[in-house]
Scaffold this motif. Sequence first.
Motif, PDB file in Angstrom:
ATOM      1  N   PRO A   1       1.728  -9.275 -17.532  1.00 15.39           N
ATOM      2  CA  PRO A   1       0.662 -10.288 -17.864  1.00 15.39           C
ATOM      3  C   PRO A   1       1.156 -11.689 -18.220  1.00 15.39           C
ATOM      4  CG  PRO A   1       0.319  -8.187 -18.853  1.00 15.39           C
ATOM      5  CD  PRO A   1       1.694  -7.968 -18.238  1.00 15.39           C
ATOM      6  N   LYS A   2       2.203 -11.860 -18.716  1.00 10.90           N
ATOM      7  CA  LYS A   2       2.404 -13.253 -19.382  1.00 10.90           C
ATOM      8  C   LYS A   2       3.948 -13.358 -19.642  1.00 10.90           C
ATOM      9  CE  LYS A   2       0.242 -16.841 -21.955  1.00 10.90           C
ATOM     10  NZ  LYS A   2       0.448 -17.835 -21.139  1.00 10.90           N
ATOM     11  N   ASP A   3       4.714 -14.579 -19.251  1.00 12.90           N
ATOM     12  CA  ASP A   3       5.942 -14.659 -19.689  1.00 12.90           C
ATOM     13  C   ASP A   3       5.827 -15.006 -21.138  1.00 12.90           C
ATOM     14  OD1 ASP A   3       6.765 -14.871 -17.071  1.00 12.90           O
ATOM     15  OD2 ASP A   3       6.642 -17.249 -16.892  1.00 12.90           O
ATOM     16  N   ASN A   4       7.013 -14.694 -21.917  1.00 17.03           N
ATOM     17  CA  ASN A   4       7.348 -14.805 -23.386  1.00 17.03           C
ATOM     18  C   ASN A   4       6.318 -14.058 -24.090  1.00 17.03           C
ATOM     19  OD1 ASN A   4       9.707 -16.383 -23.250  1.00 17.03           O
ATOM     20  ND2 ASN A   4       8.563 -18.120 -22.308  1.00 17.03           N
ATOM     21  N   THR A   5       5.797 -13.109 -23.642  1.00 18.43           N
ATOM     22  CA  THR A   5       4.892 -12.389 -24.800  1.00 18.43           C
ATOM     23  C   THR A   5       5.963 -11.032 -25.016  1.00 18.43           C
ATOM     24  OG1 THR A   5       3.913 -11.144 -22.710  1.00 18.43           O
ATOM     25  CG2 THR A   5       2.979 -12.898 -23.946  1.00 18.43           C
ATOM     26  N   PRO A   6       5.939 -10.331 -26.129  1.00 19.31           N
ATOM     27  CA  PRO A   6       6.873  -9.110 -26.430  1.00 19.31           C
ATOM     28  C   PRO A   6       7.088  -8.361 -25.330  1.00 19.31           C
ATOM     29  CG  PRO A   6       5.469  -9.843 -28.376  1.00 19.31           C
ATOM     30  CD  PRO A   6       4.965 -10.433 -27.028  1.00 19.31           C
ATOM     31  N   GLY A   7       6.096  -7.484 -24.850  1.00 20.48           N
ATOM     32  CA  GLY A   7       6.337  -6.489 -23.765  1.00 20.48           C
ATOM     33  C   GLY A   7       6.781  -7.152 -22.505  1.00 20.48           C
ATOM     34  N   CYS A   8       6.308  -8.049 -22.008  1.00 19.43           N
ATOM     35  CA  CYS A   8       6.753  -8.695 -20.937  1.00 19.43           C
ATOM     36  C   CYS A   8       8.349  -9.120 -20.753  1.00 19.43           C
ATOM     37  CB  CYS A   8       5.819 -10.046 -20.401  1.00 19.43           C
ATOM     38  SG  CYS A   8       4.046  -9.316 -20.315  1.00 19.43           S
ATOM     39  N   THR A   9       8.695  -9.674 -22.038  1.00 20.55           N
ATOM     40  CA  THR A   9       9.965  -9.898 -22.277  1.00 20.55           C
ATOM     41  C   THR A   9      10.816  -8.899 -22.321  1.00 20.55           C
ATOM     42  OG1 THR A   9       9.178 -12.006 -23.448  1.00 20.55           O
ATOM     43  CG2 THR A   9      11.669 -11.351 -23.936  1.00 20.55           C
ATOM     44  N   LYS A  10      10.393  -7.756 -23.064  1.00 17.83           N
ATOM     45  CA  LYS A  10      11.284  -6.556 -23.126  1.00 17.83           C
ATOM     46  C   LYS A  10      11.538  -6.132 -21.660  1.00 17.83           C
ATOM     47  CE  LYS A  10      10.469  -5.007 -27.740  1.00 17.83           C
ATOM     48  NZ  LYS A  10       9.141  -4.950 -28.151  1.00 17.83           N
TER      49      LYS A  10
END
Length: 155
Positions: free
Chosen positions: A39-48
């Motif tokens: 979904p989006k850069d620099n969000t918790p799940g996407c970063t992990k």
Amino acid sequence: MGELAIGDTAPDFDLESDGGKRISLGALKGSPVVVYFYPKDNTPGCTKEAIAFSELIGEFDRLGVTIVGLSPDTAKKHDNFIAKHNLAVRLGADTEKQTAEAYGVWVERSMYGKKYMGVERSTFLVDAEGKIAQIWRKVKVAGHAEAVLEAVREL
């Protein structure tokens, strides 16, 4: 067009990428590609998820596999995301959401009772001939990169 299935030809894409480059599935034909939508850069799940794929990049490289993450963020946001988290994956900017739509991952989502359109976290393993070898939909981040690596080893 129905939902993509294993054995289907993966929809091609040609998108602006990190580092001022472009990335296209067609240019990567001849070796397997992991295309993951987030979904989006620099969000918790996407970063992990991006960090998990980056930590395993050596294994994927040894197997001749390219990993491409796609989101609606701009290439500039991708550059910042990569720099901030020292990511080793290529990121494509699907700002028009055409690729997400082609793969059937631009869907109605719901958060706190509000409905909106967004990316459903999904991963597609594309074989060297450009056919879909495996699909993961509604991905849970924990253990996902390892599961994808295991599937790549079975190609």
